[in-house]
Design an enzyme around this catalytic site. Structure first.
Site, PDB file in Angstrom:
ATOM      1  N   TYR A 169       0.840  -1.198   0.000  1.00 10.97           N
ATOM      2  CA  TYR A 169       0.000   0.000   0.000  1.00 10.97           C
ATOM      3  C   TYR A 169       0.871   1.241   0.000  1.00 10.97           C
ATOM      4  O   TYR A 169       2.040   1.215   0.394  1.00 10.97           O
ATOM      5  CB  TYR A 169      -0.946   0.005   1.210  1.00 10.97           C
ATOM      6  CG  TYR A 169      -0.268   0.160   2.558  1.00 10.97           C
ATOM      7  CD1 TYR A 169      -0.067   1.418   3.121  1.00 10.97           C
ATOM      8  CD2 TYR A 169       0.164  -0.962   3.279  1.00 10.97           C
ATOM      9  CE1 TYR A 169       0.548   1.558   4.361  1.00 10.97           C
ATOM     10  CE2 TYR A 169       0.770  -0.833   4.517  1.00 10.97           C
ATOM     11  CZ  TYR A 169       0.960   0.431   5.049  1.00 10.97           C
ATOM     12  OH  TYR A 169       1.566   0.582   6.281  1.00 10.97           O
ATOM     13  N   CYS A 170       0.281   2.358  -0.467  1.00  9.20           N
ATOM     14  CA  CYS A 170       0.932   3.673  -0.434  1.00  9.20           C
ATOM     15  C   CYS A 170      -0.160   4.733  -0.332  1.00  9.20           C
ATOM     16  O   CYS A 170      -1.322   4.409  -0.093  1.00  9.20           O
ATOM     17  CB  CYS A 170       1.816   3.883  -1.666  1.00  9.20           C
ATOM     18  SG  CYS A 170       0.911   3.889  -3.236  1.00  9.20           S
ATOM     19  N   THR A 171       0.181   5.994  -0.530  1.00  8.28           N
ATOM     20  CA  THR A 171      -0.776   7.079  -0.305  1.00  8.28           C
ATOM     21  C   THR A 171      -1.980   7.002  -1.231  1.00  8.28           C
ATOM     22  O   THR A 171      -3.130   7.003  -0.776  1.00  8.28           O
ATOM     23  CB  THR A 171      -0.090   8.441  -0.490  1.00  8.28           C
ATOM     24  OG1 THR A 171       1.080   8.495   0.311  1.00  8.28           O
ATOM     25  CG2 THR A 171      -1.022   9.576  -0.113  1.00  8.28           C
TER      26      THR A 171
END
Length: 430
Positions: free
Chosen positions: A285-287
């Site tokens: 996951y990331c922003t």
């Protein structure tokens, strides 16, 4: 307006943007390890010690003012917006009506036939009051923009007419453009740049647009709900692909948080930890999803086919939007705030009654805290967590004792950064 009046106006604008960048509170500015309590005091300091930064900002504004859109060259669009070592403000002080404004965060991996022309056309949106950052390359577009709702919607309608956005025209606009609460003051101005990669993994020859367009890649994108269910499994490896200062103030429960300072270090991190990651089910996951696109594509090359690699589609932003609509009885798996690269710093669960747990602490007193300041050392630009009480007691925001004492090792960095590098190089033990 005479040339002299124009010069004065441009200089005032340049100084104003720097004042905004160095502001720490309502009546406090800091620069070069010194605090200032009035705009005049910090202004005199900037004029005396940072005239080259002011001049660079003034020259950039004059170039855009004097150059017709068609005459702005590619070299100009590739230049740094601020001086090396400088950065955008990380504190927001304004009285805007947030209900009439918004911030959007979006990206698209898709062929852009003429990146320079698209970049030049974006410059016109500064006149519509938009601020933010847009990065354009032959592989796509990456942007975060702020402004009033009408101007933002007009931009969205215009962008969706571009050939490179064809596959996104029928998608849910809210999911794709990821609107959030904020106004034009979360950025200093509008920055449009031509780049080689819209998200710099640093391996353009290994992670290509063709690979990002493969059906296998698209199928490995999980909706927030599916991602939430996968997180409940005990046999998954949850990998945060963001930078260490982002995961420090917010992350998913049980996530591995690499101590990397920039995304281009991620491939080396994977290569060093192949043995631990091989054959696992990996969730990333990331922003907003853009980094996971390349992170998962790279890992599919670096790891064996037995390794199952998936990503959170739309990133933390869309997960928090989804979570805000769920029953309060469900256990929250996200902790803290989602770091954003503007003056707001972080966004929490969008529910008025939600209690946002702080997962980080003040560097001095260890009270739970999640608002960053910049290290006050002139040689350091790291982010540091200092609570209001400690600042009021006279503590200066240094990231470590080395910066406080003006010490640099033979490697040119402070003890805090040296410790982070050692942590980055340590191997996973899964």
């Amino acid at each position: 307006m005479t040339d002299k009046q124009i010069s004065r106006k441009l200089r005032r604008q340049a100084i104003h943007s720097l004042l905004h960048r160095h502001k720490n509170g309502e009546d406090e500015w800091s620069c070069c390890e010194t605090r200032f309590s009035t705009p005049d005091a910090i202004g005199r300091h900037l004029n005396a010690c940072h005239s080259e930064v002011i001049q660079a900002k003034e020259d950039a504004q004059r170039l855009l003012m004097n150059s017709p859109k068609a005459e702005i060259g590619q070299d100009t669009l590739k230049q740094r917006r601020v001086a090396k070592g400088d950065s955008d403000p990380i504190r927001l002080e304004c009285s805007c009506d947030m209900e009439s404004s918004m911030v959007i965060l979006f990206y698209s991996y898709g062929a852009v036939p003429d990146p320079a022309s698209l970049a030049k056309e974006h410059l016109a949106w500064e006149k519509e009051g938009l601020t933010g950052k847009v990065r354009i390359a032959s592989e796509g577009i990456n942007g975060t923009l702020a402004g009033n709702r009408d101007s933002i919607q007009a931009y969205i309608d215009w962008l969706l007419t571009m050939p490179c956005m064809e596959t996104h025209r029928n998608k849910d606009q809210k999911d794709f453009f990821k609107p959030s609460r904020g106004c034009r003051h979360v950025f200093v101005d509008l920055s449009v740049k031509l780049v080689e990669e819209i998200c710099p993994l640093g391996r353009p020859e290994q992670v290509t647009l063709e690979q990002l367009s493969q059906p296998r890649h698209a199928k490995a994108k999980l909706s927030p709900e599916s991602f939430h269910e996968q997180l409940k499994r005990e046999d998954v490896v949850l990998l945060d692909t963001r930078n260490y200062y982002e995961s420090r103030i917010g992350h998913f429960e049980g996530a591995i948080k690499p101590a990397i300072r920039k995304f281009s270090r991620f491939p080396d991190y994977v290569d060093r930890n192949k043995e631990s990651l091989e054959g696992k089910t990996i969730l990333t996951y990331c922003t907003g999803g853009i980094r996971c696109e390349k992170a998962t594509a790279y890992m599919r090359q670096a790891l064996s086919d037995e390794t199952d690699i998936m990503m959170l589609d739309g990133g933390i932003h869309n997960y928090l939007e989804w979570w805000g609509k769920q029953s309060k009885e469900k256990k929250p798996l996200w902790q803290g705030k989602n770091y954003v690269f503007d003056a707001r710093q972080g966004l929490g669960v969008p529910v008025a009654t939600a209690e946002e747990a702080k997962v980080s602490h003040c560097s001095i007193c260890q009270v739970p805290w999640d608002t960053y300041l910049k290290c006050a050392s002139v040689n350091c630009h790291l982010l540091v967590l200092y609570c209001t009480d400690c600042l009021e007691k006279g503590h200066i925001a240094y990231c470590c004792d080395d910066c406080g004492n003006g010490i640099r090792g033979t490697d040119g960095v402070c003890g805090c950064e040296r410790k982070r590098r050692l942590e980055e190089m340590s191997l996973l033990a899964l």
